[in-house]
Design an enzyme around this catalytic site. Structure first.
Site, PDB file in Angstrom:
ATOM      1  N   HIS A 100       2.220  67.820  43.952  1.00  0.00           N
ATOM      2  CA  HIS A 100       0.940  67.804  44.646  1.00  0.00           C
ATOM      3  C   HIS A 100      -0.059  68.798  44.060  1.00  0.00           C
ATOM      4  O   HIS A 100      -1.081  69.099  44.689  1.00  0.00           O
ATOM      5  CB  HIS A 100       1.135  68.090  46.142  1.00  0.00           C
ATOM      6  CG  HIS A 100       0.203  67.327  47.026  1.00  0.00           C
ATOM      7  ND1 HIS A 100      -0.902  67.880  47.602  1.00  0.00           N
ATOM      8  CD2 HIS A 100       0.212  66.041  47.416  1.00  0.00           C
ATOM      9  CE1 HIS A 100      -1.539  66.981  48.323  1.00  0.00           C
ATOM     10  NE2 HIS A 100      -0.889  65.859  48.235  1.00  0.00           N
ATOM     11  N   ASP A 161      -1.099  70.707  56.543  1.00  0.00           N
ATOM     12  CA  ASP A 161      -1.591  69.458  57.117  1.00  0.00           C
ATOM     13  C   ASP A 161      -0.753  68.268  56.667  1.00  0.00           C
ATOM     14  O   ASP A 161      -0.643  67.275  57.386  1.00  0.00           O
ATOM     15  CB  ASP A 161      -3.052  69.227  56.714  1.00  0.00           C
ATOM     16  CG  ASP A 161      -4.007  70.162  57.441  1.00  0.00           C
ATOM     17  OD1 ASP A 161      -3.697  70.574  58.565  1.00  0.00           O
ATOM     18  OD2 ASP A 161      -5.063  70.481  56.867  1.00  0.00           O
ATOM     19  N   GLU A 272      -8.854  73.261  63.860  1.00  0.00           N
ATOM     20  CA  GLU A 272      -9.448  73.039  62.550  1.00  0.00           C
ATOM     21  C   GLU A 272     -10.846  72.466  62.724  1.00  0.00           C
ATOM     22  O   GLU A 272     -11.126  71.768  63.703  1.00  0.00           O
ATOM     23  CB  GLU A 272      -8.619  72.063  61.699  1.00  0.00           C
ATOM     24  CG  GLU A 272      -7.377  72.678  61.095  1.00  0.00           C
ATOM     25  CD  GLU A 272      -6.746  71.819  60.007  1.00  0.00           C
ATOM     26  OE1 GLU A 272      -5.687  72.216  59.491  1.00  0.00           O
ATOM     27  OE2 GLU A 272      -7.298  70.752  59.668  1.00  0.00           O
TER      28      GLU A 272
END
Length: 521
Positions: A100, A161, A272
């Protein structure tokens, strides 16, 4: 313009114009001794293309070999072997989790990539005692950690997340999400690590044992060792989550409400913020997953051409305490200054909420929109500068942009362990800001990277004091500026634990002298 920024821009433009940068260094013969190593797993020398790709889809640096470890000993044996080859060997080693990274940080040009997910096994162990914890492989995905710990009614405290990332990968950066304001990042929630250093030594470390290596590796960008195991503290897991979203038209109210919530003793469990620019029918889009508090007024709201600010919050609860949760949520909402017609909510299971991004991933994959270039920019901004930053970036630089989600939310510095390698501002409250763009085609990539550059250039000239999260620098001058007073300590730790600069070459912090990669000129 500073030379380092100019060089950074050249690299970004090269990435953009070519779509994907593939860099080759002079081909070398794979040492026959590498093939002769006695391992529980195995090397791949031909099928290595996957190890030259990452989520960013902007860089491709093929390795000469991929190690699929069958044990921690395989990783130690391999790194020790490269270490004993000495400083004249060009081989480097990169640990790759779920791939990632954004700009080739988990790659190793003509080196060895360790496929950490190969290290997943049945050895994940949950201790549900008085101080519960889980021992997980560095190559284990957080979603698997969650599934295993929930069998005991437990879960880690701090998350990212997106849960389809490896334990070692997020702990090498920081690991942040909406729980960070309360529990700190994931690197502040680790009891113990097992690490294979750049010498090939397997070392168990904790705040009490080999503490310098422990703190160096957390947020250390893979520079000091490969994290092969982590002991993560757990807490009782709730069964359900009340998930809420509201909108603001005013940036000041939006940020002040967030700052009030993260400082309150009784508050939400996850907080958030998002910046929404030029989105059509935003509230109607929410209806597919959320229930509007005021269906009529919300259906009449026009979001076109506006800059809006979304506050997303959750409150954890168990079904037998739903009435208590309702009271607490209503009390907290009464203190906020959002647009009343924009209140949406839904109740979902704890795991459904935590794995929410994966649901979006599946939809994007079905449309062929997941494996596209992601020229993301993640930065950290001091609270005192967030309004100056927002006025220029959202009011001018991005006023006509619509490339992807923009996250913006505050966290408390007191929840971050300053002994780790991660770099954050000095102020007690600072903001995490993420520009999560997707780009289709060379023109769109170039446009997005240019916007990123303009944000960085403005922040630099205006003295915003920005620090990059998941940093992407190309010169030693930029890395020194990034680490500031911590640079000397970072260098000393590198010399202690990876003196030949074997590990994580894709970060471009320390280059092995004989394996240096050229930069665009």
């Amino acid at each position: 313009m500073r030379p380092s920024l100019l060089q950074y821009l050249k690299l970004l433009l090269l990435l953009a114009l070519g779509g994907v940068t593939t860099m080759h260094v002079p081909k070398q013969d794979v040492p026959s001794s590498l093939e002769a190593l006695t391992l529980d797993g195995h090397f791949s020398f031909h099928d290595v293309s996957a190890a030259a790709q990452d989520f960013g889809n902007l860089s491709s640096f093929p390795p000469v070999a991929v190690l699929h470890p069958g044990s921690v000993a395989d990783i130690a044996t391999t790194i020790r072997h490269v270490f004993l080859m000495g400083e004249h060997s060009t081989l480097t080693v990169a640990a790759r989790g779920h791939g990632h990274s954004l700009y080739g940080q988990s790659q190793a040009a003509e080196g060895i990539v360790i496929s950490m997910e190969s290290l997943q096994s049945n050895t994940m162990r949950v201790n549900p005692g008085v101080s519960p914890y889980v021992d997980a492989s560095g190559g284990e995905l957080w979603i698997n950690v969650l599934h295993e710990t929930l069998k005991y009614g437990l879960a880690p405290k701090s998350w990212t997340d997106y849960l389809h990332l490896t334990v070692g990968g997020t702990l090498s950066n920081a690991g942040v999400s909406g729980q960070t304001f309360r529990h700190g990042p994931q690197i502040s929630n680790v009891n113990e690590l097992e690490i294979v250093t750049g010498r090939g030594d397997v070392i168990t470390c904790s705040p009490e044992q080999n503490s310098d290596l422990f703190h160096a590796a957390l947020g250390g960008l893979g520079q000091f060792g490969v994290i092969t195991r982590a002991r993560i503290p757990l807490e009782p897991a709730p069964k359900m989550v009340r998930w809420l979203r509201v909108l603001y038209l005013d940036f000041t109210s939006f940020t002040e409400d967030q700052e009030m919530l993260i400082s309150a003793e009784k508050t939400f469990d996850y907080i958030e913020g998002f910046v929404i620019i030029n989105r059509t029918g935003i509230l109607n889009n929410w209806r597919s997953s959320f229930n509007p508090q005021d269906p009529v007024r919300s259906s009449q709201f026009e979001s076109d051409g506006k800059v809006l600010f979304c506050l997303e919050m959750t409150k954890n609860f168990n079904p037998d305490k739903a009435d208590v949760m309702e009271q607490e949520v209503n009390t907290l909402l009464s203190q906020l200054r959002y647009m009343p017609s924009s209140l949406f909510h839904t109740d979902v299971t704890y795991i459904e909420f935590l794995d929410r991004v994966h649901s979006s991933e599946m939809k994007l994959r079905a449309k062929g929109m997941w494996e596209v270039p992601h020229p993301w920019l993640n930065i950290i901004i001091p609270r005192s500068m967030i309004h100056k930053f927002a006025k220029e970036v959202f009011g001018k630089i991005l006023k006509d942009s619509n490339n992807g989600p923009i996250l913006l939310y505050p966290v408390n510095k007191s929840r971050w362990d300053n002994r780790t390698s991660v770099v954050i501002p000095d102020e007690e409250v600072f903001y995490l800001v993420a520009f999560l763009s997707s780009a289709l085609g060379p023109h769109n990539i170039k446009h997005t990277l240019d916007l990123n550059y303009r944000i960085i250039e403005f922040s630099d000239k205006a003295g915003i004091g920005v620090k990059q999260y998941l940093p992407n620098y190309t010169t030693e001058q930029e890395w020194q500026s990034h680490f500031g007073a911590r640079w000397d300590t970072f260098q000393q730790r590198k010399k202690a634990y990876d003196p030949l600069a074997i590990l994580a070459p894709g970060q471009r912090i320390f280059q092995k002298a004989s394996a240096s990669l050229p930069l665009p000129s």
